[in-house]
Each structure stands twice: as structure tokens, then as C-alpha cells.
Design a protein around this motif. Sequence first.
Motif, PDB file in Angstrom:
ATOM      1  N   HIS A  49       3.234  63.603 -54.663  1.00 30.83           N
ATOM      2  CA  HIS A  49       2.657  63.064 -55.896  1.00 30.83           C
ATOM      3  C   HIS A  49       3.768  62.930 -56.950  1.00 30.83           C
ATOM      4  CE1 HIS A  49       0.223  62.894 -59.626  1.00 30.83           C
ATOM      5  NE2 HIS A  49      -0.588  62.194 -58.849  1.00 30.83           N
ATOM      6  N   TYR A  51       3.929  64.019 -59.772  1.00 33.63           N
ATOM      7  CA  TYR A  51       4.130  65.202 -60.609  1.00 33.63           C
ATOM      8  C   TYR A  51       4.992  66.268 -59.933  1.00 33.63           C
ATOM      9  CZ  TYR A  51       0.095  63.608 -63.479  1.00 33.63           C
ATOM     10  OH  TYR A  51      -0.774  62.908 -64.273  1.00 33.63           O
ATOM     11  N   ASP A  69       0.306  57.856 -56.498  1.00 31.49           N
ATOM     12  CA  ASP A  69      -0.810  58.495 -57.197  1.00 31.49           C
ATOM     13  C   ASP A  69      -1.816  58.980 -56.150  1.00 31.49           C
ATOM     14  OD1 ASP A  69      -2.366  56.307 -56.407  1.00 31.49           O
ATOM     15  OD2 ASP A  69      -2.514  55.440 -58.406  1.00 31.49           O
ATOM     16  N   SER A  70      -2.890  59.613 -56.594  1.00 31.74           N
ATOM     17  CA  SER A  70      -3.748  60.255 -55.601  1.00 31.74           C
ATOM     18  C   SER A  70      -4.471  59.235 -54.711  1.00 31.74           C
ATOM     19  CB  SER A  70      -4.724  61.232 -56.257  1.00 31.74           C
ATOM     20  OG  SER A  70      -5.431  60.608 -57.281  1.00 31.74           O
ATOM     21  N   PHE A  92      -6.488  69.442 -53.266  1.00 30.57           N
ATOM     22  CA  PHE A  92      -7.475  68.389 -52.991  1.00 30.57           C
ATOM     23  C   PHE A  92      -6.811  67.179 -52.331  1.00 30.57           C
ATOM     24  CE2 PHE A  92      -6.187  66.756 -57.219  1.00 30.57           C
ATOM     25  CZ  PHE A  92      -6.166  65.385 -56.999  1.00 30.57           C
ATOM     26  N   MET A  93      -5.534  66.986 -52.586  1.00 25.37           N
ATOM     27  CA  MET A  93      -4.823  65.850 -51.984  1.00 25.37           C
ATOM     28  C   MET A  93      -4.640  66.078 -50.480  1.00 25.37           C
ATOM     29  SD  MET A  93      -2.064  65.277 -55.037  1.00 25.37           S
ATOM     30  CE  MET A  93      -2.626  64.720 -56.648  1.00 25.37           C
ATOM     31  N   TYR A 141     -14.776  62.810 -59.247  1.00 23.81           N
ATOM     32  CA  TYR A 141     -13.345  62.537 -59.323  1.00 23.81           C
ATOM     33  C   TYR A 141     -12.701  63.118 -58.074  1.00 23.81           C
ATOM     34  CZ  TYR A 141      -8.911  62.229 -62.009  1.00 23.81           C
ATOM     35  OH  TYR A 141      -7.657  61.919 -62.484  1.00 23.81           O
ATOM     36  N   ASN A 143     -10.237  64.894 -57.797  1.00 25.01           N
ATOM     37  CA  ASN A 143      -9.722  66.252 -58.026  1.00 25.01           C
ATOM     38  C   ASN A 143     -10.829  67.288 -57.834  1.00 25.01           C
ATOM     39  OD1 ASN A 143      -8.016  64.297 -59.213  1.00 25.01           O
ATOM     40  ND2 ASN A 143      -7.047  65.835 -60.502  1.00 25.01           N
ATOM     41  N   THR A 157     -10.833  57.799 -58.098  1.00 18.21           N
ATOM     42  CA  THR A 157      -9.642  58.339 -58.770  1.00 18.21           C
ATOM     43  C   THR A 157      -9.545  57.653 -60.134  1.00 18.21           C
ATOM     44  OG1 THR A 157      -8.087  56.656 -58.039  1.00 18.21           O
ATOM     45  CG2 THR A 157      -8.454  58.496 -56.527  1.00 18.21           C
ATOM     46  N   SER A 158      -8.581  58.099 -60.928  1.00 18.85           N
ATOM     47  CA  SER A 158      -8.459  57.487 -62.266  1.00 18.85           C
ATOM     48  C   SER A 158      -8.056  56.023 -62.166  1.00 18.85           C
ATOM     49  CB  SER A 158      -7.457  58.266 -63.122  1.00 18.85           C
ATOM     50  OG  SER A 158      -6.220  58.333 -62.456  1.00 18.85           O
ATOM     51  N   HIS A 205      -3.506  68.095 -69.360  1.00 21.09           N
ATOM     52  CA  HIS A 205      -3.748  66.945 -70.238  1.00 21.09           C
ATOM     53  C   HIS A 205      -4.557  67.296 -71.487  1.00 21.09           C
ATOM     54  CE1 HIS A 205      -2.459  64.909 -66.550  1.00 21.09           C
ATOM     55  NE2 HIS A 205      -2.061  63.952 -67.360  1.00 21.09           N
ATOM     56  N   HIS A 228      -2.689  59.252 -69.781  1.00 17.54           N
ATOM     57  CA  HIS A 228      -3.558  59.483 -68.615  1.00 17.54           C
ATOM     58  C   HIS A 228      -4.961  59.829 -69.137  1.00 17.54           C
ATOM     59  CE1 HIS A 228      -5.112  60.990 -64.832  1.00 17.54           C
ATOM     60  NE2 HIS A 228      -4.077  60.431 -64.237  1.00 17.54           N
ATOM     61  N   GLU A 230      -7.205  61.820 -68.417  1.00 18.68           N
ATOM     62  CA  GLU A 230      -7.677  63.206 -68.446  1.00 18.68           C
ATOM     63  C   GLU A 230      -7.407  63.831 -69.819  1.00 18.68           C
ATOM     64  OE1 GLU A 230      -5.622  65.104 -65.227  1.00 18.68           O
ATOM     65  OE2 GLU A 230      -6.585  63.845 -63.726  1.00 18.68           O
ATOM     66  N   SER A 244      -4.062  55.522 -64.519  1.00 22.44           N
ATOM     67  CA  SER A 244      -3.581  56.485 -63.518  1.00 22.44           C
ATOM     68  C   SER A 244      -2.059  56.567 -63.596  1.00 22.44           C
ATOM     69  CB  SER A 244      -3.983  56.009 -62.121  1.00 22.44           C
ATOM     70  OG  SER A 244      -3.220  54.874 -61.769  1.00 22.44           O
ATOM     71  N   THR A 245      -1.484  57.504 -62.877  1.00 21.58           N
ATOM     72  CA  THR A 245      -0.028  57.662 -62.899  1.00 21.58           C
ATOM     73  C   THR A 245       0.660  56.355 -62.494  1.00 21.58           C
ATOM     74  OG1 THR A 245      -0.284  58.727 -60.731  1.00 21.58           O
ATOM     75  CG2 THR A 245       0.085  60.156 -62.616  1.00 21.58           C
TER      76      THR A 245
HETATM   77  P1  13P Z   1      -3.523  60.182 -60.468  1.00 22.90           P
HETATM   78  O1  13P Z   1      -4.635  59.803 -59.552  1.00 22.90           O
HETATM   79  O2  13P Z   1      -3.414  59.286 -61.645  1.00 22.90           O
HETATM   80  O3  13P Z   1      -2.243  60.291 -59.702  1.00 22.90           O
HETATM   81  O4  13P Z   1      -3.849  61.594 -61.105  1.00 22.90           O
HETATM   82  C1  13P Z   1      -3.945  62.764 -60.380  1.00 22.90           C
HETATM   83  C2  13P Z   1      -3.902  63.929 -61.255  1.00 22.90           C
HETATM   84  O5  13P Z   1      -4.061  65.043 -60.827  1.00 22.90           O
HETATM   85  C3  13P Z   1      -3.671  63.718 -62.676  1.00 22.90           C
HETATM   86  O6  13P Z   1      -3.590  64.927 -63.353  1.00 22.90           O
END
Ligand code: 13P
Length: 348
Positions: A49, A51, A69-70, A92-93, A141, A143, A157-158, A205, A228, A230, A244-245
Motif C-alpha cells: 500500500h 502508506y 490503493d486498497s 483487511f488488505m 468500507y 477497511n 473503497t474510497s 485522518h 482523503h 476519512e 482515494s490515495t
Molecule cells: P485507499 O483505499 O484510498 O488506499 O485507503 C485505504 C486506507 O486505509 C486509507 O486510510
Amino acid sequence: MFTSEEIRERVNRHLTCKKSDVLEDPFNHERISRIKNLLKEKNALLIAHYYTHPAIQALADETGGYVADSLEMARKGQAHKATTLIVSGVRFMGETAKILSPEKRIFMPNLAATCSLDVGCPADEFAAFCDQHPDRTVVVYANTSAAVKARADWTVTSGCAVSIIEHLQDQGKKILWAPDKFLGNYIKTKTGADMLLWNGSCIVHEEFKAQGIRELKHLYPNAAVLVHPESPASVIALADVTGSTSQLIEAARSMPNSSFIIATEKGIFYKMRKVVGDTKQLIEAPTAGKGATCKSCARCPWMAMNTLSGLEHVLDNQPDECEIHVDNLVRKKALISLQRMLDFTRVR
Ligand code: 13P
Ligand code: SF4
């Protein structure tokens, strides 16, 4: 449903991450080249990811893996022919990868890497909440745990949440949304959909501060603000782009502004810098300031549990404590809500 204090207490109990877990030598070249060889030897693919630590993102890039991104992590892992996936992100990923690819072995450097949204939405309490509202379509979501996804009609997802809620709204559906109240509120405001929200939040966030961003905007009046979803509504209200990211990285690449204020986890700066080149200025949105409680400074403590030594250990030993297993019945149910998202986003 939990109060914010109860969720905070649960989250604190999960915060086992210590600085020493995180700060090994991230550019240990000997270790990096060993991990590269192991990935090849074991026919394994590294999916990271945005992050995660730059050293891990670079490793994924350089070995034919993916940084994403996720939503894209889920897609890429499913489509690739590798028999083993190493998911560097949060739990969760890894679970999502297993739900989509049960025939593959899925490992993570540290299965304790969770997410405050997941922790704040236990499956049994969530199921009871859903049972109280049988007239609502359940949208969760990504997550969340596999068991929560198994109780849902849709997972999003976002990157695709707004368009999926709009689609359900067009069908006249009333929505039950979990777990992120800020993302839920953002979608509700944007679409006008009838949404009942679970009370969860992201501990990273939720700490961004509108006042701090306003002050930065004073210093950099031409900067575009990328947020983002969140983040709290007061922060989203200042955004030029909310997404999203991947969407934020794309915005930084394609917008003409020469500077950007970015409200999301710090790991994103590695890829963003690579994508935008050296000319644009990337500025961190403040988490500290009046009313700040965050000690992590826009760092997700669970993402930081992904270390090079953890990667090496997983590849070397493929230990059971690092392998993702999902109960078959739960997996089959969760697949329905995830597959809806994948099918929906594929046709657009
Ligand atoms: P994304 O789906 O935008 O990558 O976000 C995942 C996430 O955990 C953001 O905090
Ligand atoms: Fe969860 Fe927030 Fe970490 Fe993303 S940044 S994984 S939402 S705790």
C-alpha cells in the motif's frame, strides 16, 4: 453501537506498535537484495500500500510487484499468476486478497497490523445493528474484517464509494453504512442518499486540523488542497480534491498548481514525489495544533508494522502466524459483496 470514547479505548488496546518495531535500518541493502532473491525463489509477488515505508514500496516496484490503493491491491493480486502473495499493508488488505484468491497463499509481515476502523466494528455487534434495520442495503468500507464484509450487501473503497452509493440511490435504496462516519458523512452530503452511519473513524485522518490547513493556505495561497475522505468534514470542506490515495496522487500529477497541501498518511509522499517530479511542492497538512491528540503525526501505526525484517522472515519461513486464513463460509459470503464492487468498477 459504540460511543467515540469506547472505540478510542478499544483502539488503544490494539496499539501494540512500538518505535523499535518500526525503526530498523530501512535501507539495509544486504537485506533488500536477499528479499528480492527470495521473492523470485518462492514465486511470490509483493503488493504494497502507498502508506508503507518507501523501502518497501521501492521493493515492490523493483520486483514486478505493485504499489496501489486498497481497490487496486485487491484487483492486482487476484489477476496475477503468482502462487504466493505477500501483502504489505494492514490486515483487511490481506484478508481481501484471500477472499478473492483462495487458491493462493497470502502472507503478511505482521498480522497484528490492523486498522482502527476494523477494530471499531466487531462483526457480532455490527450484525445486530444490521438486524435492527432490515429495510436498509448494507454497504461497508473495505477497511473491515472478512466477517463484516460477509454481512454486507456491498463492499466499497474510497475510490468507488460515491459512485456505488449513487447507483444504489438511483434504485431507491436506503443505506446502512459502516464503519467510517467521516467517509459516510462525506458520501451522504455529496449524494443526498438516505444513509444510517456506524460510529467509526480512522485515528490518523481524524487528526487533521482545518485551522492548520487554513493557516497553510495563507502561506501558500496557490496551493491545491488534497484530502482523503476519512478526514473530518471541516477538513474536507477545504479540499480542492477529495479522493482515494490513487486519486490524490493523480490529482497532484495532473493539476497545474505548483504546490499542494496533502491531508493523508505520510507514506503517500514517496509515490507522489516520484509521480510529480521535482518541480512541484508537496506540503504535509498539519495534525498538531489546537486540540491535537495524535502522537503519530499522520503516520498509521499499523502500516508502520510492515518492516523489511518482517518481509524477510515471512519469505524465509512462511510461518503460520503470518499466513491469512479465512473461514470458508465467511469467505464465500464476503466474496459476494466484494465481487459486486469489482464488477461495478470494471464496467465503468
Ligand atoms: P485507499 O483505499 O484510498 O488506499 O485507503 C485505504 C486506507 O486505509 C486509507 O486510510
Ligand atoms: Fe486504517 Fe487509518 Fe491506518 Fe488507513 S490510515 S489503515 S484507515 S488506521
